[in-house]
Motif scaffolding. Structure first.
Motif, short mmCIF file in Angstrom:
data_model
loop_
_atom_site.label_atom_id
_atom_site.label_comp_id
_atom_site.label_asym_id
_atom_site.label_seq_id
_atom_site.Cartn_x
_atom_site.Cartn_y
_atom_site.Cartn_z
N LEU A 42 0.81 -1.21 0.00
CA LEU A 42 0.00 0.00 0.00
C LEU A 42 0.85 1.26 0.00
CD1 LEU A 42 -2.88 -0.87 2.50
CD2 LEU A 42 -2.92 -0.94 0.01
N LEU A 71 -3.90 8.28 -0.14
CA LEU A 71 -3.52 6.87 -0.25
C LEU A 71 -2.42 6.51 0.75
CD1 LEU A 71 -3.60 6.42 -4.13
CD2 LEU A 71 -5.31 5.69 -2.46
N SER A 74 -4.03 6.34 4.07
CA SER A 74 -4.76 5.08 4.17
C SER A 74 -3.83 3.93 4.52
CB SER A 74 -5.47 4.79 2.85
OG SER A 74 -6.00 3.48 2.82
N ALA A 75 -2.64 3.89 3.86
CA ALA A 75 -1.67 2.83 4.16
C ALA A 75 -1.20 2.91 5.60
CB ALA A 75 -0.49 2.94 3.20
N THR A 78 -3.99 1.77 7.90
CA THR A 78 -4.17 0.32 7.78
C THR A 78 -3.08 -0.43 8.53
OG1 THR A 78 -5.21 0.63 5.61
CG2 THR A 78 -4.42 -1.58 6.16
N GLY A 105 -9.05 3.33 7.03
CA GLY A 105 -8.16 3.11 5.89
C GLY A 105 -8.92 2.77 4.63
N SER A 106 -9.99 1.99 4.75
CA SER A 106 -10.81 1.67 3.58
C SER A 106 -11.47 2.93 3.01
CB SER A 106 -11.89 0.66 3.97
OG SER A 106 -11.33 -0.57 4.39
N MET A 109 -8.84 5.00 1.33
CA MET A 109 -8.45 4.38 0.07
C MET A 109 -9.46 4.72 -1.02
SD MET A 109 -6.40 2.49 -1.71
CE MET A 109 -5.33 1.81 -0.42
N LEU A 113 -8.51 7.01 -4.35
CA LEU A 113 -8.69 6.49 -5.70
C LEU A 113 -9.79 7.25 -6.44
CD1 LEU A 113 -8.38 2.64 -5.14
CD2 LEU A 113 -6.69 4.20 -6.11
N GLY A 133 -12.16 0.62 -4.75
CA GLY A 133 -11.02 0.74 -3.85
C GLY A 133 -11.38 0.46 -2.41
N HIS A 137 -10.24 -2.96 -0.42
CA HIS A 137 -9.44 -2.77 0.79
C HIS A 137 -10.10 -3.44 1.98
CE1 HIS A 137 -7.85 -0.72 4.33
NE2 HIS A 137 -6.79 -0.38 3.60
#
Length: 295
Positions: A42, A71, A74-75, A78, A105-106, A109, A113, A133, A137
């Protein structure tokens, strides 16, 4: 920074046992990080967005960099959520995470995206990318724990007390590991890992029977707090005088602590076995009074 490899059979290697308590292997009691490869991916996947952003007009540059930031965020969320979930699963009494990081995080994401799709396409593309996305995720990493975990038959007050005590004790162990990491010494890091494993055996024992918390409180609090402070002071001295006698004194302290934690944990286990034997004997007597014979 490179580190010198060392082991039991290396030059100047340390034996497996020192003092009173056996030194555990570095990976005893550890489990591989769950979904580690997917989490690392990610952080790598959004990099093309950062490069492509500088080949667009100012508005496209700003939105593409914003998508890249979402993004990466989000990583990061996560990764923390995966670690928190793994710690939750490792404990028998635990509170649910205060922040559902994997769910956030989802959402991030999908937002990242979606914004990237809007820059390079249309609103329809943005919606499709956002839904796919976020859905993929969530399917890959799952939800965060959404309920507290306790022991059946134990009231909430007791489980909360145990959860708070173990959480504070884990913070002390983490601080010790972080401090000793500054020495870049593999053997000292292995000694801290060994002591942490021994301490966590006591944590699990207390979680199995919260009645042991009163007797274990000074171990989970006072002793670990003292060990944390001693580790911080030792690292400061060791970095100034690596050849001094502080290292031997510190390792002796770890040996004594590990031996005491091991002995106390065994005492808790013996007490629990005694309680079980008493309950079995009482049950046998009741069955005998009811006329039930047990061979």
């Amino acid at each position: 920074m490179s580190q010198r490899f060392g082991g039991e059979f290396s030059p100047n290697g340390q034996p497996k046992t020192q003092g009173k308590a056996p030194v555990r292997r570095p990976f005893d009691g550890k489990q591989p990080a769950r979904s580690a490869g997917r989490v690392n991916f990610l952080f790598i996947a959004p990099l093309p967005l950062a490069i492509r952003a500088f080949f667009q007009d100012p508005a496209g540059l700003a939105m593409t960099l914003a998508a890249f930031g979402l993004l990466i965020l989000s990583a990061w969320m996560t990764r923390d959520g995966v670690f928190a979930h793994q710690a939750y699963d490792a404990r028998k009494i635990a509170r649910r995470p205060a922040i559902p990081r994997k769910i956030f995080g989802s959402v991030l994401m999908g937002a990242g995206l979606g914004l990237a799709g809007f820059v390079g396409g249309s609103m329809a593309s943005a919606i499709i990318f956002a839904v796919l996305g976020a859905g993929l995720h969530f399917a890959a990493f799952g939800p965060d724990p959404l309920r507290n975990k306790g022991v059946d038959g134990v009231d909430t007050f007791q489980t909360d007390r145990v959860a708070r005590a173990v959480t504070e004790a884990e913070k002390h162990l983490s601080a010790m590991k972080e401090s000793i990491g500054r020495t870049r010494d593999r053997h000292l890091q292995a000694r801290i890992d060994s002591f942490s494993t021994t301490a966590r055996e006591m944590f699990r024992t207390v979680e199995d029977d919260p009645r042991d918390l009163t007797a274990a409180r000074k171990y989970l609090g006072v002793y670990l707090l003292g060990a944390r402070d001693a580790t911080t002071k030792f690292v400061d001295i060791y970095q100034r005088e690596p050849k001094g006698g502080a290292r031997a004194a510190y390792e002796t302290l770890l040996d004594d602590l590990e031996a005491n934690f091991t002995a106390r944990t065994q005492q808790f286990l013996s007490d629990n076995r005694t309680d079980l034997d008493v309950e079995i004997e009482v049950l046998r007597e009741r069955l005998a009074r009811e006329g039930v014979r047990m061979e």
